[in-house]
Design a protein around this motif. Structure first.
Motif, PDB file in Angstrom:
ATOM      1  N   ALA A  89      33.284   8.852   9.636  1.00  0.00           N
ATOM      2  CA  ALA A  89      32.906   7.936  10.711  1.00  0.00           C
ATOM      3  C   ALA A  89      32.938   6.482  10.239  1.00  0.00           C
ATOM      4  CB  ALA A  89      31.514   8.293  11.229  1.00  0.00           C
ATOM      5  N   LEU A  90      32.487   6.241   9.013  1.00  0.00           N
ATOM      6  CA  LEU A  90      32.563   4.883   8.467  1.00  0.00           C
ATOM      7  C   LEU A  90      34.005   4.412   8.384  1.00  0.00           C
ATOM      8  CD1 LEU A  90      29.916   5.167   5.610  1.00  0.00           C
ATOM      9  CD2 LEU A  90      29.795   3.590   7.554  1.00  0.00           C
ATOM     10  N   LEU A  91      34.895   5.302   7.918  1.00  0.00           N
ATOM     11  CA  LEU A  91      36.292   4.938   7.777  1.00  0.00           C
ATOM     12  C   LEU A  91      36.955   4.696   9.136  1.00  0.00           C
ATOM     13  CD1 LEU A  91      38.805   4.567   6.019  1.00  0.00           C
ATOM     14  CD2 LEU A  91      39.165   7.053   6.155  1.00  0.00           C
ATOM     15  N   LEU A  92      36.780   5.618  10.075  1.00  0.00           N
ATOM     16  CA  LEU A  92      37.404   5.472  11.387  1.00  0.00           C
ATOM     17  C   LEU A  92      36.800   4.306  12.169  1.00  0.00           C
ATOM     18  CD1 LEU A  92      37.841   9.190  12.523  1.00  0.00           C
ATOM     19  CD2 LEU A  92      39.585   7.605  11.699  1.00  0.00           C
ATOM     20  N   GLY A  93      35.488   4.099  12.016  1.00  0.00           N
ATOM     21  CA  GLY A  93      34.854   2.977  12.697  1.00  0.00           C
ATOM     22  C   GLY A  93      35.400   1.640  12.223  1.00  0.00           C
ATOM     23  N   TYR A  94      35.667   1.556  10.938  1.00  0.00           N
ATOM     24  CA  TYR A  94      36.217   0.307  10.385  1.00  0.00           C
ATOM     25  C   TYR A  94      37.673   0.116  10.797  1.00  0.00           C
ATOM     26  CZ  TYR A  94      37.724  -3.221   7.050  1.00  0.00           C
ATOM     27  OH  TYR A  94      38.251  -4.357   6.479  1.00  0.00           O
ATOM     28  N   LEU A  95      38.479   1.185  10.695  1.00  0.00           N
ATOM     29  CA  LEU A  95      39.901   1.078  11.020  1.00  0.00           C
ATOM     30  C   LEU A  95      40.128   0.877  12.520  1.00  0.00           C
ATOM     31  CD1 LEU A  95      41.416   3.875   8.736  1.00  0.00           C
ATOM     32  CD2 LEU A  95      41.415   1.407   8.356  1.00  0.00           C
ATOM     33  N   GLY A  96      39.308   1.524  13.343  1.00  0.00           N
ATOM     34  CA  GLY A  96      39.530   1.465  14.783  1.00  0.00           C
ATOM     35  C   GLY A  96      38.901   0.277  15.473  1.00  0.00           C
ATOM     36  N   TRP A  97      37.718  -0.130  15.035  1.00  0.00           N
ATOM     37  CA  TRP A  97      36.983  -1.177  15.741  1.00  0.00           C
ATOM     38  C   TRP A  97      36.486  -2.283  14.829  1.00  0.00           C
ATOM     39  CZ3 TRP A  97      36.565   4.032  16.553  1.00  0.00           C
ATOM     40  CH2 TRP A  97      36.949   4.509  17.815  1.00  0.00           C
ATOM     41  N   GLY A  98      36.815  -2.204  13.552  1.00  0.00           N
ATOM     42  CA  GLY A  98      36.339  -3.221  12.624  1.00  0.00           C
ATOM     43  C   GLY A  98      34.837  -3.177  12.432  1.00  0.00           C
ATOM     44  N   GLU A  99      34.224  -2.005  12.657  1.00  0.00           N
ATOM     45  CA  GLU A  99      32.778  -1.868  12.547  1.00  0.00           C
ATOM     46  C   GLU A  99      32.378  -1.651  11.086  1.00  0.00           C
ATOM     47  OE1 GLU A  99      32.309   0.414  16.869  1.00  0.00           O
ATOM     48  OE2 GLU A  99      32.073   1.501  14.970  1.00  0.00           O
ATOM     49  N   ALA A 100      31.350  -2.362  10.682  1.00  0.00           N
ATOM     50  CA  ALA A 100      30.802  -2.177   9.338  1.00  0.00           C
ATOM     51  C   ALA A 100      29.303  -2.399   9.416  1.00  0.00           C
ATOM     52  CB  ALA A 100      31.427  -3.156   8.349  1.00  0.00           C
ATOM     53  N   PRO A 101      28.488  -1.424   9.006  1.00  0.00           N
ATOM     54  CA  PRO A 101      27.027  -1.590   9.085  1.00  0.00           C
ATOM     55  C   PRO A 101      26.537  -2.705   8.179  1.00  0.00           C
ATOM     56  CG  PRO A 101      27.600   0.359   7.798  1.00  0.00           C
ATOM     57  CD  PRO A 101      28.875  -0.138   8.404  1.00  0.00           C
ATOM     58  N   ASP A 102      25.486  -3.402   8.642  1.00  0.00           N
ATOM     59  CA  ASP A 102      24.906  -4.446   7.801  1.00  0.00           C
ATOM     60  C   ASP A 102      24.058  -3.805   6.703  1.00  0.00           C
ATOM     61  OD1 ASP A 102      22.559  -3.627   9.025  1.00  0.00           O
ATOM     62  OD2 ASP A 102      22.511  -5.320  10.410  1.00  0.00           O
TER      63      ASP A 102
END
Length: 272
Positions: free
Chosen positions: A235-248
Protein backbone atom coordinates in the motif's frame (compact mmCIF):
# COMPACT_ATOMS: atom_id res chain seq x y z
CA UNK A 1 -3.00 -9.70 0.69
CA UNK A 2 -1.48 -8.76 -2.67
CA UNK A 3 -4.89 -9.20 -4.29
CA UNK A 4 -6.61 -7.10 -1.64
CA UNK A 5 -4.27 -4.13 -1.96
CA UNK A 6 -4.58 -4.22 -5.76
CA UNK A 7 -8.35 -4.19 -5.33
CA UNK A 8 -8.13 -1.17 -3.01
CA UNK A 9 -5.88 0.73 -5.41
CA UNK A 10 -8.19 0.07 -8.37
CA UNK A 11 -11.25 1.10 -6.35
CA UNK A 12 -9.55 4.31 -5.21
CA UNK A 13 -8.95 5.20 -8.86
CA UNK A 14 -12.73 5.11 -9.48
CA UNK A 15 -13.94 7.07 -6.45
CA UNK A 16 -13.76 10.45 -8.20
CA UNK A 17 -16.19 9.38 -10.92
CA UNK A 18 -18.43 6.76 -9.29
CA UNK A 19 -20.42 6.93 -6.07
CA UNK A 20 -19.96 4.28 -3.34
CA UNK A 21 -23.16 2.45 -4.28
CA UNK A 22 -22.24 2.22 -7.96
CA UNK A 23 -18.75 1.00 -7.08
CA UNK A 24 -20.10 -1.75 -4.81
CA UNK A 25 -22.78 -2.75 -7.32
CA UNK A 26 -20.58 -2.86 -10.42
CA UNK A 27 -17.63 -4.52 -8.73
CA UNK A 28 -19.98 -6.88 -6.93
CA UNK A 29 -21.67 -7.87 -10.19
CA UNK A 30 -18.39 -8.81 -11.86
CA UNK A 31 -17.19 -10.63 -8.75
CA UNK A 32 -20.44 -12.55 -8.39
CA UNK A 33 -20.40 -13.68 -12.01
CA UNK A 34 -16.82 -14.88 -11.69
CA UNK A 35 -17.34 -16.75 -8.43
CA UNK A 36 -20.60 -18.25 -9.73
CA UNK A 37 -18.67 -19.59 -12.72
CA UNK A 38 -16.08 -21.13 -10.40
CA UNK A 39 -18.82 -22.68 -8.25
CA UNK A 40 -20.58 -24.07 -11.31
CA UNK A 41 -17.36 -25.53 -12.67
CA UNK A 42 -16.71 -27.19 -9.31
CA UNK A 43 -20.24 -28.61 -9.25
CA UNK A 44 -21.05 -26.85 -5.97
CA UNK A 45 -24.12 -24.80 -6.96
CA UNK A 46 -26.36 -27.78 -6.25
CA UNK A 47 -25.21 -27.64 -2.62
CA UNK A 48 -26.64 -24.17 -2.02
CA UNK A 49 -28.84 -25.48 0.82
CA UNK A 50 -25.71 -25.78 2.95
CA UNK A 51 -25.72 -21.98 3.19
CA UNK A 52 -28.94 -21.97 5.21
CA UNK A 53 -27.22 -21.38 8.52
CA UNK A 54 -27.03 -18.18 10.60
CA UNK A 55 -23.25 -17.82 10.47
CA UNK A 56 -23.20 -17.78 6.66
CA UNK A 57 -25.75 -14.96 6.73
CA UNK A 58 -23.83 -13.11 9.40
CA UNK A 59 -20.66 -13.30 7.33
CA UNK A 60 -22.49 -11.88 4.31
CA UNK A 61 -23.70 -8.94 6.38
CA UNK A 62 -20.21 -8.28 7.69
CA UNK A 63 -18.84 -8.47 4.15
CA UNK A 64 -21.24 -5.69 3.18
CA UNK A 65 -20.19 -3.43 6.05
CA UNK A 66 -16.52 -4.18 5.36
CA UNK A 67 -16.82 -3.34 1.66
CA UNK A 68 -18.90 -0.19 2.19
CA UNK A 69 -16.66 1.26 4.90
CA UNK A 70 -13.58 0.39 2.85
CA UNK A 71 -14.83 2.27 -0.23
CA UNK A 72 -15.75 5.29 1.90
CA UNK A 73 -12.34 5.29 3.55
CA UNK A 74 -10.44 5.00 0.27
CA UNK A 75 -12.39 7.92 -1.17
CA UNK A 76 -11.44 10.20 1.73
CA UNK A 77 -7.99 9.15 2.94
CA UNK A 78 -4.58 8.00 1.60
CA UNK A 79 -4.26 4.34 0.60
CA UNK A 80 -1.36 3.49 2.93
CA UNK A 81 -2.97 5.18 5.93
CA UNK A 82 -6.29 3.40 5.40
CA UNK A 83 -4.48 0.08 4.98
CA UNK A 84 -2.48 0.56 8.18
CA UNK A 85 -5.58 1.32 10.25
CA UNK A 86 -7.31 -1.75 8.84
CA UNK A 87 -4.44 -3.82 10.21
CA UNK A 88 -5.79 -3.19 13.70
CA UNK A 89 -8.24 -6.02 12.91
CA UNK A 90 -5.94 -8.80 14.27
CA UNK A 91 -5.54 -6.89 17.54
CA UNK A 92 -9.32 -6.54 17.76
CA UNK A 93 -9.60 -10.31 17.36
CA UNK A 94 -7.24 -10.78 20.30
CA UNK A 95 -9.18 -8.25 22.39
CA UNK A 96 -12.48 -9.94 21.51
CA UNK A 97 -11.11 -13.34 22.52
CA UNK A 98 -10.16 -11.94 25.94
CA UNK A 99 -13.46 -10.11 26.47
CA UNK A 100 -15.50 -13.18 25.54
CA UNK A 101 -13.50 -15.41 27.83
CA UNK A 102 -11.84 -17.48 25.11
CA UNK A 103 -8.40 -16.37 26.27
CA UNK A 104 -7.10 -15.24 29.64
CA UNK A 105 -6.36 -11.54 30.14
CA UNK A 106 -2.58 -11.65 30.38
CA UNK A 107 0.06 -9.02 29.77
CA UNK A 108 1.40 -10.59 26.56
CA UNK A 109 -2.10 -10.28 25.07
CA UNK A 110 -3.20 -6.90 26.45
CA UNK A 111 0.04 -4.92 25.93
CA UNK A 112 0.18 -5.28 22.11
CA UNK A 113 -3.48 -4.26 21.83
CA UNK A 114 -2.84 -1.07 23.83
CA UNK A 115 0.29 -0.34 21.78
CA UNK A 116 -1.66 -0.81 18.56
CA UNK A 117 -4.34 1.62 19.65
CA UNK A 118 -1.68 4.19 20.50
CA UNK A 119 -0.52 3.79 16.91
CA UNK A 120 -4.08 4.34 15.66
CA UNK A 121 -4.36 7.55 17.70
CA UNK A 122 -1.13 8.83 16.16
CA UNK A 123 -2.51 8.14 12.68
CA UNK A 124 -6.05 9.49 13.06
CA UNK A 125 -5.18 12.34 15.50
CA UNK A 126 -8.67 12.81 16.97
CA UNK A 127 -9.72 16.43 17.45
CA UNK A 128 -12.62 18.16 19.12
CA UNK A 129 -13.58 19.81 15.83
CA UNK A 130 -15.71 17.70 13.51
CA UNK A 131 -14.80 19.95 10.60
CA UNK A 132 -11.09 19.19 10.93
CA UNK A 133 -11.46 15.44 11.36
CA UNK A 134 -10.73 13.15 8.40
CA UNK A 135 -13.78 10.91 8.30
CA UNK A 136 -11.98 8.57 5.93
CA UNK A 137 -9.90 7.42 8.89
CA UNK A 138 -13.04 6.79 10.95
CA UNK A 139 -14.41 4.64 8.12
CA UNK A 140 -11.09 2.77 8.03
CA UNK A 141 -11.38 2.01 11.76
CA UNK A 142 -14.96 0.82 11.24
CA UNK A 143 -13.69 -1.40 8.45
CA UNK A 144 -11.09 -2.90 10.79
CA UNK A 145 -13.79 -3.76 13.33
CA UNK A 146 -15.91 -5.34 10.62
CA UNK A 147 -12.93 -7.31 9.31
CA UNK A 148 -12.22 -8.72 12.76
CA UNK A 149 -15.83 -9.78 13.26
CA UNK A 150 -15.91 -11.31 9.78
CA UNK A 151 -12.85 -13.47 10.44
CA UNK A 152 -14.25 -14.66 13.76
CA UNK A 153 -17.56 -15.58 12.14
CA UNK A 154 -15.79 -17.36 9.26
CA UNK A 155 -14.26 -19.85 11.66
CA UNK A 156 -17.70 -20.59 13.11
CA UNK A 157 -19.18 -21.69 9.76
CA UNK A 158 -19.58 -25.44 9.43
CA UNK A 159 -16.63 -27.11 7.61
CA UNK A 160 -19.11 -28.90 5.34
CA UNK A 161 -19.97 -25.62 3.58
CA UNK A 162 -17.69 -25.28 0.52
CA UNK A 163 -15.47 -22.19 0.49
CA UNK A 164 -16.62 -21.20 -2.98
CA UNK A 165 -20.26 -21.06 -1.84
CA UNK A 166 -19.36 -18.77 1.06
CA UNK A 167 -17.47 -16.53 -1.34
CA UNK A 168 -20.42 -16.55 -3.77
CA UNK A 169 -23.05 -15.54 -1.24
CA UNK A 170 -20.88 -12.78 0.24
CA UNK A 171 -20.02 -11.22 -3.13
CA UNK A 172 -23.68 -11.37 -4.14
CA UNK A 173 -24.67 -9.67 -0.88
CA UNK A 174 -22.25 -6.81 -1.57
CA UNK A 175 -23.68 -6.39 -5.08
CA UNK A 176 -27.26 -6.22 -3.78
CA UNK A 177 -26.25 -3.76 -1.08
CA UNK A 178 -24.52 -1.62 -3.70
CA UNK A 179 -27.66 -1.51 -5.84
CA UNK A 180 -29.70 -0.47 -2.81
CA UNK A 181 -27.22 2.24 -1.85
CA UNK A 182 -26.80 3.35 -5.46
CA UNK A 183 -30.55 3.91 -5.86
CA UNK A 184 -29.97 7.32 -4.24
CA UNK A 185 -27.02 8.20 -6.47
CA UNK A 186 -26.71 9.55 -9.99
CA UNK A 187 -25.01 6.72 -11.86
CA UNK A 188 -22.30 7.43 -14.39
CA UNK A 189 -22.27 5.67 -17.80
CA UNK A 190 -20.82 2.16 -17.61
CA UNK A 191 -18.80 2.62 -20.79
CA UNK A 192 -16.27 4.67 -18.85
CA UNK A 193 -12.74 3.40 -18.26
CA UNK A 194 -13.54 3.18 -14.55
CA UNK A 195 -15.87 0.26 -15.26
CA UNK A 196 -12.92 -1.74 -16.58
CA UNK A 197 -10.99 -0.87 -13.44
CA UNK A 198 -13.86 -2.16 -11.31
CA UNK A 199 -13.94 -5.39 -13.32
CA UNK A 200 -10.25 -5.88 -12.56
CA UNK A 201 -10.88 -4.95 -8.93
CA UNK A 202 -13.63 -7.57 -8.81
CA UNK A 203 -11.21 -10.26 -9.95
CA UNK A 204 -8.74 -9.24 -7.26
CA UNK A 205 -11.43 -9.00 -4.54
CA UNK A 206 -13.09 -12.31 -5.42
CA UNK A 207 -9.84 -14.27 -5.60
CA UNK A 208 -8.53 -12.56 -2.47
CA UNK A 209 -11.77 -13.32 -0.62
CA UNK A 210 -11.64 -16.96 -1.71
CA UNK A 211 -8.00 -17.26 -0.64
CA UNK A 212 -8.67 -15.70 2.77
CA UNK A 213 -11.70 -17.90 3.48
CA UNK A 214 -9.67 -20.98 2.55
CA UNK A 215 -6.75 -19.80 4.68
CA UNK A 216 -8.86 -19.14 7.79
CA UNK A 217 -10.58 -22.52 7.84
CA UNK A 218 -9.18 -25.38 9.87
CA UNK A 219 -6.14 -23.50 11.19
CA UNK A 220 -5.36 -21.09 14.01
CA UNK A 221 -5.66 -17.48 12.90
CA UNK A 222 -2.18 -16.86 14.33
CA UNK A 223 -0.82 -18.90 11.42
CA UNK A 224 -2.56 -16.79 8.78
CA UNK A 225 -2.52 -13.31 10.27
CA UNK A 226 1.23 -12.46 10.01
CA UNK A 227 0.89 -12.43 6.24
CA UNK A 228 -1.63 -9.58 6.52
CA UNK A 229 1.14 -7.13 7.35
CA UNK A 230 2.74 -7.43 3.92
CA UNK A 231 -0.20 -5.40 2.65
CA UNK A 232 1.16 -2.25 4.33
CA UNK A 233 4.36 -2.35 2.27
CA UNK A 234 2.41 -2.78 -0.96
CA UNK A 235 0.00 0.00 0.00
CA UNK A 236 2.87 2.39 0.74
CA UNK A 237 4.41 1.62 -2.64
CA UNK A 238 1.20 1.88 -4.67
CA UNK A 239 0.07 4.97 -2.76
CA UNK A 240 3.31 6.73 -3.61
CA UNK A 241 3.42 5.63 -7.26
CA UNK A 242 -0.27 6.28 -7.92
CA UNK A 243 -1.03 9.42 -5.93
CA UNK A 244 2.28 10.66 -4.59
CA UNK A 245 1.08 9.86 -1.06
CA UNK A 246 3.65 9.61 1.70
CA UNK A 247 2.78 9.52 5.43
CA UNK A 248 4.27 12.23 7.62
CA UNK A 249 6.51 11.46 10.59
CA UNK A 250 3.71 11.04 13.15
CA UNK A 251 1.66 8.79 10.88
CA UNK A 252 4.75 6.75 10.07
CA UNK A 253 5.38 6.17 13.77
CA UNK A 254 1.74 5.14 14.18
CA UNK A 255 1.96 2.69 11.26
CA UNK A 256 5.14 1.17 12.72
CA UNK A 257 3.48 0.81 16.15
CA UNK A 258 0.40 -0.89 14.67
CA UNK A 259 2.54 -3.33 12.69
CA UNK A 260 4.93 -4.01 15.57
CA UNK A 261 2.06 -4.58 18.01
CA UNK A 262 0.34 -7.04 15.72
CA UNK A 263 3.47 -9.01 14.90
CA UNK A 264 4.60 -9.09 18.52
CA UNK A 265 1.21 -10.43 19.60
CA UNK A 266 1.28 -13.14 16.96
CA UNK A 267 4.86 -14.21 17.54
CA UNK A 268 4.31 -14.37 21.32
CA UNK A 269 1.21 -16.52 20.91
CA UNK A 270 3.02 -18.81 18.47
CA UNK A 271 5.90 -19.36 20.88
CA UNK A 272 3.47 -20.20 23.67
Amino acid sequence: MALYVLNDALVKLTTRQFGPGQILAVRGFFATMMVAGIAHGAGQLRNWRLLRQPMAGARSGLEVTTAASSVAALALAPLATVTAIMMVAPLLIVMSAVLMGWEQARAHRIAPVLLGFVGVLLVIRPTASFGDFNWGLAFALACAASLAARDIVTRAISPEVPTVLIALVTTAAVCVAGVALGSRETWQPLDRFETTLLALAAICAALGNYALIEACRGVDLSVVTPFRYTVILWALLLGYLGWGEAPDARSTIGIVLISAAGLYSLLTNQRR
